[in-house]
Motif scaffolding. Structure first.
Motif, mmCIF file in Angstrom:
data_model
loop_
_atom_site.group_PDB
_atom_site.id
_atom_site.type_symbol
_atom_site.label_atom_id
_atom_site.label_comp_id
_atom_site.label_asym_id
_atom_site.label_seq_id
_atom_site.Cartn_x
_atom_site.Cartn_y
_atom_site.Cartn_z
ATOM 1 N N THR A 146 78.814 30.118 69.708
ATOM 2 C CA THR A 146 80.109 29.593 69.260
ATOM 3 C C THR A 146 80.048 28.871 67.918
ATOM 4 O OG1 THR A 146 79.877 27.434 70.348
ATOM 5 C CG2 THR A 146 80.751 29.242 71.682
ATOM 6 N N VAL A 147 78.845 28.558 67.426
ATOM 7 C CA VAL A 147 78.705 27.784 66.187
ATOM 8 C C VAL A 147 78.176 28.682 65.080
ATOM 9 C CG1 VAL A 147 77.606 25.809 65.077
ATOM 10 C CG2 VAL A 147 78.295 25.659 67.484
ATOM 11 N N SER A 148 78.947 28.795 64.012
ATOM 12 C CA SER A 148 78.559 29.670 62.898
ATOM 13 C C SER A 148 77.586 29.008 61.942
ATOM 14 C CB SER A 148 79.807 30.108 62.121
ATOM 15 O OG SER A 148 80.669 30.866 62.946
ATOM 16 N N ALA A 149 77.693 27.681 61.788
ATOM 17 C CA ALA A 149 76.833 26.979 60.830
ATOM 18 C C ALA A 149 76.738 25.506 61.194
ATOM 19 C CB ALA A 149 77.366 27.133 59.405
ATOM 20 N N LEU A 150 75.595 24.908 60.826
ATOM 21 C CA LEU A 150 75.384 23.481 61.010
ATOM 22 C C LEU A 150 74.865 22.881 59.706
ATOM 23 C CD1 LEU A 150 74.090 25.053 63.762
ATOM 24 C CD2 LEU A 150 74.058 22.695 64.560
ATOM 25 N N LEU A 151 75.460 21.766 59.311
ATOM 26 C CA LEU A 151 74.968 20.978 58.185
ATOM 27 C C LEU A 151 74.497 19.653 58.757
ATOM 28 C CD1 LEU A 151 74.493 20.428 55.195
ATOM 29 C CD2 LEU A 151 76.924 19.817 54.968
ATOM 30 N N LEU A 152 73.169 19.435 58.747
ATOM 31 C CA LEU A 152 72.561 18.282 59.398
ATOM 32 C C LEU A 152 72.115 17.278 58.342
ATOM 33 C CD1 LEU A 152 70.415 20.264 62.014
ATOM 34 C CD2 LEU A 152 72.741 19.359 62.278
ATOM 35 N N LEU A 153 72.784 16.131 58.315
ATOM 36 C CA LEU A 153 72.563 15.116 57.292
ATOM 37 C C LEU A 153 71.759 13.957 57.856
ATOM 38 C CD1 LEU A 153 76.251 15.043 55.946
ATOM 39 C CD2 LEU A 153 74.327 16.346 54.985
ATOM 40 N N ASP A 154 70.488 13.903 57.502
ATOM 41 C CA ASP A 154 69.572 12.842 57.911
ATOM 42 C C ASP A 154 69.654 12.592 59.420
ATOM 43 O OD1 ASP A 154 67.509 11.490 56.601
ATOM 44 O OD2 ASP A 154 68.524 9.572 56.850
ATOM 45 N N SER A 155 69.258 13.608 60.157
ATOM 46 C CA SER A 155 69.337 13.567 61.615
ATOM 47 C C SER A 155 68.605 12.368 62.202
ATOM 48 C CB SER A 155 68.732 14.845 62.201
ATOM 49 O OG SER A 155 68.657 14.761 63.612
ATOM 50 N N VAL A 156 69.144 11.871 63.306
ATOM 51 C CA VAL A 156 68.404 10.901 64.107
ATOM 52 C C VAL A 156 67.082 11.541 64.525
ATOM 53 C CG1 VAL A 156 69.445 11.686 66.282
ATOM 54 C CG2 VAL A 156 68.592 9.354 66.104
ATOM 55 N N LEU A 157 66.046 10.726 64.652
ATOM 56 C CA LEU A 157 64.752 11.191 65.164
ATOM 57 C C LEU A 157 64.871 11.235 66.689
ATOM 58 C CD1 LEU A 157 62.450 8.988 62.892
ATOM 59 C CD2 LEU A 157 63.095 11.386 62.534
ATOM 60 N N ALA A 158 65.432 12.336 67.184
ATOM 61 C CA ALA A 158 65.884 12.398 68.572
ATOM 62 C C ALA A 158 64.760 12.244 69.587
ATOM 63 C CB ALA A 158 66.636 13.710 68.809
ATOM 64 N N ASN A 159 63.546 12.645 69.237
ATOM 65 C CA ASN A 159 62.442 12.597 70.201
ATOM 66 C C ASN A 159 61.510 11.412 69.967
ATOM 67 O OD1 ASN A 159 61.238 13.415 67.850
ATOM 68 N ND2 ASN A 159 60.306 15.274 68.676
ATOM 69 N N SER A 160 61.961 10.429 69.227
ATOM 70 C CA SER A 160 61.116 9.291 68.876
ATOM 71 C C SER A 160 61.642 8.001 69.494
ATOM 72 C CB SER A 160 61.059 9.129 67.352
ATOM 73 O OG SER A 160 60.384 7.943 66.999
ATOM 74 N N ASP A 161 60.715 7.073 69.772
ATOM 75 C CA ASP A 161 61.144 5.746 70.197
ATOM 76 C C ASP A 161 61.283 4.805 69.002
ATOM 77 O OD1 ASP A 161 58.559 5.153 69.442
ATOM 78 O OD2 ASP A 161 57.905 4.485 71.424
ATOM 79 N N PHE A 162 61.041 5.323 67.793
ATOM 80 C CA PHE A 162 61.161 4.596 66.524
ATOM 81 C C PHE A 162 60.100 3.519 66.332
ATOM 82 C CE2 PHE A 162 65.215 6.598 67.007
ATOM 83 C CZ PHE A 162 65.603 6.935 65.723
ATOM 84 N N VAL A 163 59.373 3.184 67.385
ATOM 85 C CA VAL A 163 58.284 2.218 67.274
ATOM 86 C C VAL A 163 56.983 2.941 66.951
ATOM 87 C CG1 VAL A 163 56.994 0.403 68.457
ATOM 88 C CG2 VAL A 163 59.446 0.677 68.897
ATOM 89 N N SER A 164 56.789 4.088 67.604
ATOM 90 C CA SER A 164 55.551 4.851 67.426
ATOM 91 C C SER A 164 55.440 5.506 66.055
ATOM 92 C CB SER A 164 55.447 5.923 68.512
ATOM 93 O OG SER A 164 55.492 5.336 69.789
#
Length: 316
Positions: A146-164
């Motif tokens: 259903t999605v033709s295109a994605l523009l991803l602007l400085d994505s969150v680090l989705a798999n990170s706890d940000f501490v490591s």
């Protein structure tokens, strides 16, 4: 700029969302560009991008545009109704719930504003910033084709706890030479600050929990997304300007040398993975947004408009 309107999702009839919709001026191929906010900035910060894009596309086909504020964000005063009984309202619902809301919103807008009953017949382009990028990926996964295109602007680090992201000076295998000449005390302070501000256990006023985001999106480079034409969607991955981001971050705690040594390379590797969520011939990036920190659409709307225009040339 389009006026802010309010809509009630049929799936959540007790609350309203604020949104703005700008229709395509011509009845050509139905393309809807949907902008997905991060946690920090509301929908208003997309409007300069749209204005720039319209200027770029003078004399050419222009799509329809949809911006909105999630429940509890920006001009949407109502909270997500399902959060009412949440034990912790700052973690009332997760990103999959937010994605289902996007789908329902797109379905209703397609019907009410475009007069199209089959939402899957509309070419959807998703533009996200920060956690909005995670929502864009999850939307494309949940509604394949259903999605033709994605523009991803400085994505969150989705798999990170940000501490490591930072080495642990108290780990048994820690080598002080790995952070030289930065003192261990500085790294401890940075890790403590990251845990206090950015860790997924930290809630937010809109109740959008990140606690399970690592399970929802465990890898930056997969799964491979399915577009509407038997191949992956067009994907453009944009990262922040390293120096601008380091300066921006220093105001919140981490000294510039720490950000440049650890955060920027980590984020760049994550973005390199993101560029692989579609086939290589449909992928662009990661590229750097000049003079832009984390909120790319605020710092360089002209750049965002240019990259979005390039995607639209392929979709329209």
């Amino acid at each position: 700029m389009a006026d802010i309107e309010f809509i009630t999702l049929t799936t959540k009839p007790s609350a309203q969302l604020s949104y703005s919709f700008q229709p395509s001026p011509e009845a050509t191929k139905p393309v809807l560009v949907v902008f997905l906010n991060g946690l920090g900035l509301p929908q208003a910060f997309w409007h300069p991008v749209i204005a720039q894009l319209k200027t770029l596309r003078e004399g050419r086909s222009i799509p329809s545009f949809l911006t909105y504020d999630r429940f509890g964000q920006g001009q949407t005063a109502d909270r997500d109704p399902q959060d009412a009984d949440a034990e912790d309202p700052t973690h009332g619902h997760d990103c999959l719930v937010a994605v289902k809301d996007v789908r329902q919103l797109v379905t209703q807008i397609t019907s009410e504003k475009l007069g199209i009953s089959d939402v899957n017949s509309v070419s959807v382009v998703l533009v996200g910033n920060s956690i909005g990028c995670a929502l864009a990926r999850l939307y494309a996964q949940e509604y394949p084709g259903t999605v033709s295109a994605l523009l991803l602007l400085d994505s969150v680090l989705a798999n990170s706890d940000f501490v490591s992201v930072f080495p642990d000076p108290d780990a048994s295998d820690f080598d002080p030479a790995s952070i030289h000449p930065i003192p261990a005390e500085a790294i401890r302070a940075v890790r403590a600050g990251a845990r206090r501000i950015f860790h997924p256990d930290v809630g937010n006023k809109e109740g959008l929990s990140r606690r399970n985001l690592r399970e929802l999106l465990p890898a930056s480079d997969g799964p491979l997304l399915q577009g509407p034409d038997g191949h992956g969607p067009y994907v453009t991955v944009v990262g922040h300007d390293f120096d601008t981001f380091a300066e921006e971050s220093s105001k919140m705690g981490p000294p510039k040398p720490v950000t440049n040594r650890f955060v920027n390379p980590y984020w760049q590797r994550y973005n390199e993975g993101l560029a692989k969520i579609t086939e290589s011939e449909y992928s662009k990036g990661p590229i750097i947004a000049p003079n832009a920190g984390h909120f790319v659409q605020k710092d360089n709307p002209e750049f965002v408009a240019q990259e979005l225009n390039e995607l639209l040339e392929k979709v329209l």
